[in-house]
Scaffold this active site. Sequence first.
Site, PDB file in Angstrom:
ATOM      1  N   SER A  73       0.737  -7.481  -5.442  1.00 40.41           N
ATOM      2  CA  SER A  73       1.378  -8.705  -5.919  1.00 40.41           C
ATOM      3  C   SER A  73       0.676  -9.966  -5.432  1.00 40.41           C
ATOM      4  O   SER A  73       0.785 -11.022  -6.075  1.00 40.41           O
ATOM      5  CB  SER A  73       2.843  -8.733  -5.480  1.00 40.41           C
ATOM      6  OG  SER A  73       2.934  -8.589  -4.063  1.00 40.41           O
ATOM      7  N   GLY A 111       3.824  -4.666  -6.385  1.00 43.95           N
ATOM      8  CA  GLY A 111       4.436  -3.454  -5.836  1.00 43.95           C
ATOM      9  C   GLY A 111       3.460  -2.319  -5.605  1.00 43.95           C
ATOM     10  O   GLY A 111       3.860  -1.246  -5.139  1.00 43.95           O
ATOM     11  N   ASN A 139       1.871  -3.256   1.046  1.00 40.80           N
ATOM     12  CA  ASN A 139       3.123  -2.567   0.710  1.00 40.80           C
ATOM     13  C   ASN A 139       3.287  -1.257   1.481  1.00 40.80           C
ATOM     14  O   ASN A 139       4.414  -0.856   1.781  1.00 40.80           O
ATOM     15  CB  ASN A 139       3.191  -2.311  -0.800  1.00 40.80           C
ATOM     16  CG  ASN A 139       3.439  -3.592  -1.583  1.00 40.80           C
ATOM     17  OD1 ASN A 139       4.269  -4.404  -1.208  1.00 40.80           O
ATOM     18  ND2 ASN A 139       2.697  -3.790  -2.664  1.00 40.80           N
ATOM     19  N   ASP A 222      11.147 -15.681  -0.621  1.00 48.50           N
ATOM     20  CA  ASP A 222      11.199 -14.345  -0.033  1.00 48.50           C
ATOM     21  C   ASP A 222      10.448 -14.274   1.291  1.00 48.50           C
ATOM     22  O   ASP A 222      10.546 -13.280   2.018  1.00 48.50           O
ATOM     23  CB  ASP A 222      10.667 -13.287  -1.009  1.00 48.50           C
ATOM     24  CG  ASP A 222       9.209 -13.518  -1.402  1.00 48.50           C
ATOM     25  OD1 ASP A 222       8.530 -14.368  -0.786  1.00 48.50           O
ATOM     26  OD2 ASP A 222       8.747 -12.854  -2.349  1.00 48.50           O
ATOM     27  N   HIS A 225       5.548 -13.857  -0.362  1.00 45.31           N
ATOM     28  CA  HIS A 225       4.555 -14.217  -1.374  1.00 45.31           C
ATOM     29  C   HIS A 225       4.231 -15.706  -1.312  1.00 45.31           C
ATOM     30  O   HIS A 225       5.142 -16.540  -1.334  1.00 45.31           O
ATOM     31  CB  HIS A 225       5.068 -13.844  -2.767  1.00 45.31           C
ATOM     32  CG  HIS A 225       5.260 -12.377  -2.943  1.00 45.31           C
ATOM     33  ND1 HIS A 225       6.489 -11.761  -2.780  1.00 45.31           N
ATOM     34  CD2 HIS A 225       4.378 -11.394  -3.245  1.00 45.31           C
ATOM     35  CE1 HIS A 225       6.364 -10.462  -2.984  1.00 45.31           C
ATOM     36  NE2 HIS A 225       5.090 -10.210  -3.274  1.00 45.31           N
TER      37      HIS A 225
END
Length: 246
Positions: A73, A111, A139, A222, A225
């Site tokens: 991402s 993801g 991730n 979040d 990011h």
Amino acid sequence: MNTSKNNQLKMKQGFLKRVIFLKFCYFSLLIVFVSCKNKTDKPTNLSFDSKQSTKVVKSQKTTSKKIIFFGDSLTAGYGLDDINDAFPGLIQQKIDSLQLKYTVVNSGVSGETTAGGKNRIDWVLSTKPDIFILELGANDGLRGLPLKETEKNLQTIISRVKKKYPDTKIVLAGMQIPPNMGPEYATAFKNIFPNLAAKNKLALVPFLLENVGGISALNQTDGIHPTAEGHSILAENVWIILKEIL
């Protein structure tokens, strides 16, 4: 009586002459029309121009080298309004400003884990990259996946690139994670990237999120990011390494 017959004969002869004359005019016009049509149907310089345009396009394609950003991402620009604001797009803008003949291909998937990257690498390598920038692993770390698997998957991706395109230059983007999984896990995760870079003789971006990670003003809500401003710093982190191999 004879005079009347003579007059009728003369009228018939005059009529026939007019019919013959009209037919002659008709066929003459038809011949001229067909002749003109054939001339207009023949291509002139258009075919030459189209061939010339094709050569120009092909020349541009063949002279432009390719940089593939293969990541998750962060590469995909998750949460941004415009994908061109993600760091690969900003790298393209930098390249264009310097008039360098490179085209950036953003192959980021939000993801994505290293296992997912391993599964799709062959498809991405359907065309040769001159430079391959590998940005995967975050991730895995955030999910606490086994580090041996993460390292193995990254090595598989690197090996496949090297095997198919030995001349391709590879840049590995280093990553770090918060100590949520414990300091030992976080340290071991961090060491994966310089170890792989040394083993495979790759260029290394020490930490992609340097001066961005953990800074709330440069990250989205979040906290993971980067914002567009954050991505501009990521682009600089990559450019410092990338410019040396362009």
